[in-house]
Design an enzyme around this catalytic site. Sequence first.
Site, PDB file in Angstrom:
ATOM      1  N   TYR A 132       3.960 -16.604 -10.942  1.00  0.00           N
ATOM      2  CA  TYR A 132       2.900 -15.739 -11.487  1.00  0.00           C
ATOM      3  C   TYR A 132       3.014 -15.739 -13.005  1.00  0.00           C
ATOM      4  CZ  TYR A 132       0.278 -11.625 -12.861  1.00  0.00           C
ATOM      5  OH  TYR A 132      -0.628 -10.783 -13.472  1.00  0.00           O
ATOM      6  N   GLU A 141      -5.035 -14.200 -16.013  1.00  0.00           N
ATOM      7  CA  GLU A 141      -4.042 -14.177 -14.940  1.00  0.00           C
ATOM      8  C   GLU A 141      -4.048 -15.517 -14.205  1.00  0.00           C
ATOM      9  OE1 GLU A 141      -4.600 -11.613 -11.367  1.00  0.00           O
ATOM     10  OE2 GLU A 141      -2.852 -10.558 -12.154  1.00  0.00           O
TER      11      GLU A 141
END
Length: 394
Positions: free
Chosen positions: A109, A197
């Site tokens: 991530y 993101e």
Amino acid sequence: MNIHEYQGKQLLKKYGVAVPLGNVAFTPEQAIEAAKSIHAKKWVVKAQIHAGGRGKAGGVKIAGSLDQITPIAEELLGKILVTPQTGPAGKKVKRLLIEEGSDIEKEFYLGMVLDRNASRIAVIASSEGGMEIEEVASKTPEKIVRESVDPLIGLAPFQARRIAFGIGIPDRQVNKAVKFMLELYRAFVDQDCSIAEINPLVLTKSGEILALDTKLNFDDNGLYRHKELLDLRDLGEEDEKEIQASEYGLNYIALDGNIGCMVNGAGLAMATMDIIKAFNGDPANFLDVGGGASKEKVEAAFRLILSDPHVRGILVNIFGGIMKCDVIAEGIVAATENVGLKVPLVVRLEGTNVKLGKEILHHSGLNITSANTMADAAEKIVQLVDQAAGGVVK
Ligand code: ADP
Ligand code: MG
């Protein structure tokens, strides 16, 4: 402002951020054409909606051969996808991203977000890719690494290296990961993003570092500097009423309750919602008509509230400063002229031209309940809505 994954990937590619080869498709025919133009061993067909969580909801499909593309595209186009981020009503799929399927070694991530407390951009990363970062933060916070970026220096290579090592990128790929982060940071700042993101960021079996998913949000206040971004706006993904509101420069956010609110000033609007809740009511919207609103703007605002089928009552709470109470009253009367007013309306007016405002409402023939304080207004509208429900609903 939010954009689709495929648009985000195209934009990031311009900054040198590594993304898989891919094309957008609006029809099954375009989907097969798109797949043919990408030389790959497998393809991934991805529903393009403004929400994440598509994978688990069946919105991301792998095709092992070209003849699987058309049936998958036919299945996904027009489908309503319900994910934890769409709300129960879901979102209809109208576009697909056809991209090269990657052989994933490991998912990570990587996120960049504006940290308002520090007035800096924060880079957040984790070894737990593909999972929602909120979940990682609550269950295994030790798996998250953070760096706060000095705005003058920008993201420093040593910080990017610390992140790469911190999330377990293998030594041989650290330089690629560092390059990826520095380019993403450059895109973030250059495009006035509020969120970037990459979930998942992947390490492929052949040792590439790639963005497999991309979510970019832009600061609306910076959009005037990026006219080309406006073309990427997909109105089909936005709430109809919020689009109308933005045309009139109204701050409107649709909510789930049944009491429509028209208020001036964001703070007063928040307080009004709180006080409705305190009396066990539920606001249908947040609406700030702003300071010097014209009669037309007020009229548009009131019409917006009336057009919401869930609204069972309306509370108008105006503190007239720059805003004049008579302008509010005229706007309300004009908005109800054609459609009438079929739900109870409680009005609390205070401040500039309050007497005149009250007179206009009084002579309008509309069935209006006036209130003196905010608490009085909230109590009255909740009672009226309950009475109107008459035990049928409750
Ligand atoms: P969402 O976050 O909406 O679920 P993602 O784009 O993150 O959608 O996709 C979900 C999962 O599907 C990813 O975690 C990854 O495992 C897989 N995936 C997505 N794109 C690709 C791709 N191009 N190649 C291989 N797997 C992919
Ligand atoms: Mg994702």
